[in-house]
Design a protein around this motif. Sequence first.
Motif: not given
Lengths: 455, 455, 455
Positions: B320-339
């Motif tokens: 948390x708080x160390x990546x651009x997508x933190x707490x906004x709409x960039x925090x997606x499955x593509x960013x996270x990845x199921x793998x």
Amino acid sequence: MQELKKLNTSLNEEILRMDRLFDQLFPICRSITGPGLRETLEILSEYIPLEHFSLASGTQAFDWKIPQEWIIRNAILKGPDGEVIADFMEHNLHVINYSEPIDNELELEELQHHLFSIPSLPEAIPYVTSYYKKRWGFCIPHKKREELKPGKYHALIDSEFVDGGINFSHAVLPGKSDKEILISSYVCHPSLANNELSGPISSTFLYERLAEKPRRFTYRFVFVPETIGSISYLYKFGDDLRQKLHAGLVLTCLGGNESLSYKKSRRGNSPTDLMWEHLVQYKEIHGDTRSFTPVNGSDERQYCSPGFNLPVGQMSRTVYATYPGYHNSLDTKEFMTIESLHESVNELEKLIEALEWDGYYVNTSPYGEVKLDKHGLYPDINAPGKTGLFSSNDLNDQRVQLSRILTILNYSDGQHTLREIANQCECSILQIIPIMELLLSKSIVTGPFEDRQEL
Amino acid sequence: MQELKKLNTSLNEEILRMDRLFDQLFPICRSITGPGLRETLEILSEYIPLEHFSLASGTQAFDWKIPQEWIIRNAILKGPDGEVIADFMEHNLHVINYSEPIDNELELEELQHHLFSIPSLPEAIPYVTSYYKKRWGFCIPHKKREELKPGKYHALIDSEFVDGGINFSHAVLPGKSDKEILISSYVCHPSLANNELSGPISSTFLYERLAEKPRRFTYRFVFVPETIGSISYLYKFGDDLRQKLHAGLVLTCLGGNESLSYKKSRRGNSPTDLMWEHLVQYKEIHGDTRSFTPVNGSDERQYCSPGFNLPVGQMSRTVYATYPGYHNSLDTKEFMTIESLHESVNELEKLIEALEWDGYYVNTSPYGEVKLDKHGLYPDINAPGKTGLFSSNDLNDQRVQLSRILTILNYSDGQHTLREIANQCECSILQIIPIMELLLSKSIVTGPFEDRQEL
Amino acid sequence: MQELKKLNTSLNEEILRMDRLFDQLFPICRSITGPGLRETLEILSEYIPLEHFSLASGTQAFDWKIPQEWIIRNAILKGPDGEVIADFMEHNLHVINYSEPIDNELELEELQHHLFSIPSLPEAIPYVTSYYKKRWGFCIPHKKREELKPGKYHALIDSEFVDGGINFSHAVLPGKSDKEILISSYVCHPSLANNELSGPISSTFLYERLAEKPRRFTYRFVFVPETIGSISYLYKFGDDLRQKLHAGLVLTCLGGNESLSYKKSRRGNSPTDLMWEHLVQYKEIHGDTRSFTPVNGSDERQYCSPGFNLPVGQMSRTVYATYPGYHNSLDTKEFMTIESLHESVNELEKLIEALEWDGYYVNTSPYGEVKLDKHGLYPDINAPGKTGLFSSNDLNDQRVQLSRILTILNYSDGQHTLREIANQCECSILQIIPIMELLLSKSIVTGPFEDRQEL
């Protein structure tokens, strides 16, 4: 602005009063017993309310016996032509402290056995004592000694040993707690500045400052002749100190240009030992730290003797035996400076402020986090950075204070001291006192407690 | 070979099932209370047998009061020409979570006070909450905000606050011991991937894996809204946890490309704290270690509040708080990845395997060495190197295993944990599990015990 | 001068006597049981008053069963032409220790399964044992083995297994205290020097030296076959050792050119562990330190088994398994040297001297400093440097001794060992023994005590 001016004026007045006290005390020929010691304690009594004590000559105090009092009236050494070589009236270091009486003529060769000087400091009169073995002698500048010509010299020392006792005094400033902080200094050297008057003068003015503030701890200011005096004090009050002492300091050599130098207590982890290192780490005070040693030093050697092992350290500035003027006539007010003493009092006050606040604190809502927004201590919105136009929400920008509050509350578990909590906050205890005042005023925490608390 | 293929198939199936669960949960507009939260817990119930709990609005839980439920039906912001600026139906981040209702026209200037955006990420919709102070507002990409033209805007938020309560759930997997390992994750953010769904999805599939194996410890999987939910859970089950908890983990932000990152418990020496460092030291898991802090983080802040001080750490990957997508709409499955989630489950399972084996063991023949040749564990001849032709004597060459056996037996004294014994063997605990299985099967040692044993 | 000559003569005599004992013991074919073992113990009895013990064959001692005795009368291997390949009478390493009897003709190919040699040391006869599995075999130089030609060989081993027992002995030197120091060495290898006789010979002559001095501790010198012998000894005396043992050493491999090497006890902080490191730190003894390991070593593996965990370390010089002659016929007197053994005895005596003096001491005047001038231990004048003409006041120049006295008295509080006090003095314990003798003679301190003392 006016407040500041008033403060400056009062500080200047304090320096002037310190200077006046110095001038009153400097000329007196003190020793470990006798009239000079008593006169010194009486002058200090004009500043702070001292109680006076004594032990009679011959009293066995632990392994030591209280000696007879030494009375010195005059001492003069004259040369073959009647010229004055050394005159006690001119400088009281000229006579060995505790010299036996003499009134005799003798050849230079024989006289040499009774002369003391320092070849490497040809202008200085050395300070020599022979408390426990009967001797007589004169101390003179080495330069003068080298000019002595053969012939008959007349040595006159008008001294006397009489039954009497040893004198010492203390002043107690009561606080909320019975637990005490000891401030001890010595009053037994004749006309020496750094290695005599720096201690009792700093102690006296520290007393005055603490007397004007609310106090958590009780403060005991002790004035004794060095060694035999602290042993006498321990003989009378040792059990008392053992029960009550929270921390203690021996003050000595607090003048000169150096930064402070703290010698730790024998325990090595007394409240003062730990707080000193904390304040130095966070640059609240500049100074160096010495380990405890029984090999040299001042009255901490007695307070930290194994039977007492009290939590007493020693604070100095220009440490004994490390400067040329040590134990000779070069140890003057000019070398010491009143300004240095004044700075010492400032720094001692800071150390005591930190000790007053240290202790264990208890979070009154320790289950889960405290709901800080109820107390106006937490932002009421969670939004990215400063992009919100609700910019009145100042707390968003007070991350440092908020981090400290969260850290203080988490560790206010009755098991961590405030110094340890400050370490967790990566700042000095002095920097979090304003937050503690806030949290105490809102009853979010209670404390300080001297002992660990169970939640 | 066929076994391996079967295993691979089942792993692939697991990834597909994780992906399906993600897609079920992502669109839901969760909050710390309300229908979205309940729907999430019900979907998780399809995978693992959850028990559901709640606390009513208005309940005082420690220093916190359970708020009213927030019902959000619609939110739309229209421009001067009726064009849609932000539509909750299109993305649930467009409305401030816990917005009060509004249906009003207002000028752009006034509207700006209710808009949130991130200048440095002009395409992202920020995630903003205002749980405990009544507000309304819209969150939009900064790019769009800059294009807004003056005029009358129409803000409609169809929300409602109703008495209800807060919901949370757990699933308990019983083991041989009453001692528990807690796995806690949160379910209160709307459409966010790494900083919401990575936790509960990893937790769910870890449960499935542990359910299929014999277990020494009992496992308690907890799903709560962050902060107020873990406080509610502690309010209801805190005493229980205090008695039973052996170790615990908060799971959060377990996706992304980083290696794992473990935040230690407040105790700093919990079983998980020590085991994590051991596994990292012997390269069984790659990752870094963070110290405990109450200043930021997730529900470990509550579990580690001073009144509880439970042995709970926190496991993350892309913190948390160390990546651009933190707490906004960039925090997606593509960013996270199921793998990445799948890899997290693998590594958590490894950590738990190590905790299951750790503990105190007792050598059943502790006086002198065990006669290992009786058990086929020691060479029956003492001869130089490999020169003997009795080369069937394989144990001669198994020096590593023999050294480990001797070390294990010497330290299986009921006073050393298996982790400490592995350290003595200079290998990881996972590497000596096969030897422990052998020694346990021959009754040469007994264990693991949770507490120290006297021989 | 005459004293020194006398001392040198007695040292030379000691070396000659050590050499004689070596020559008596070397040729004997020892094993873990049987006549060679008994003969060895009887020869040692000529030097020191041993008590003999045994356990009967078949006795279950902890996890081990005492084997039958092995009697070896003859062993000879002859080649196809009747030539002698290996003859037990020529070197007792030629036969596998504990070989079963054989009297058979066999082809070279079959014989190879019963031959042992070391390719990398083609001249050496290896030392091979098979105590717990019945086998027969011959050990020969690899060079000779390579020259063997095909044909019929005649193998004759005239050995026998008989019920009897295992033998072991000890000699106890009483001291003032019941607390004991154990010195243990092994007597079970046939003709090997460093890895057999270095231990019992050093032990025997250390006994002789300690017998001539007053002793604080009681000393127990133990001679056992390795492993099964120390297990037997523990079976009989383990409870006794557990109650009485203050410290202990296994002596092994004390010859060769290396400096001493100490393997710490399993506790890692036994009196010997700490004292060894202290003496090495202050360069009283040169040597290196090994951590405890149960993986290899000698009888400390049994003394330090978890059920006993005795404070027993191991002292070596040229450590087992690190030199080419280990466990083969190159391990001779020439390799070991009697002079090295003699030096080992000197260094062991130094270590024991230090252990004798270590302990807790009590200052009899612990309140304030001791008045040292009463005892002639403090200067009776305080004057600058050497400028006083009272230069008979030698103590002024004895600052090192005075510093040590002050340090010793301050820390003689019943809570610091003399080793710790020596560390405070920044010198070795051996360097302050003369001061302690002085202080004890004046009753200024009392001690040593084995346990902490309250003042």
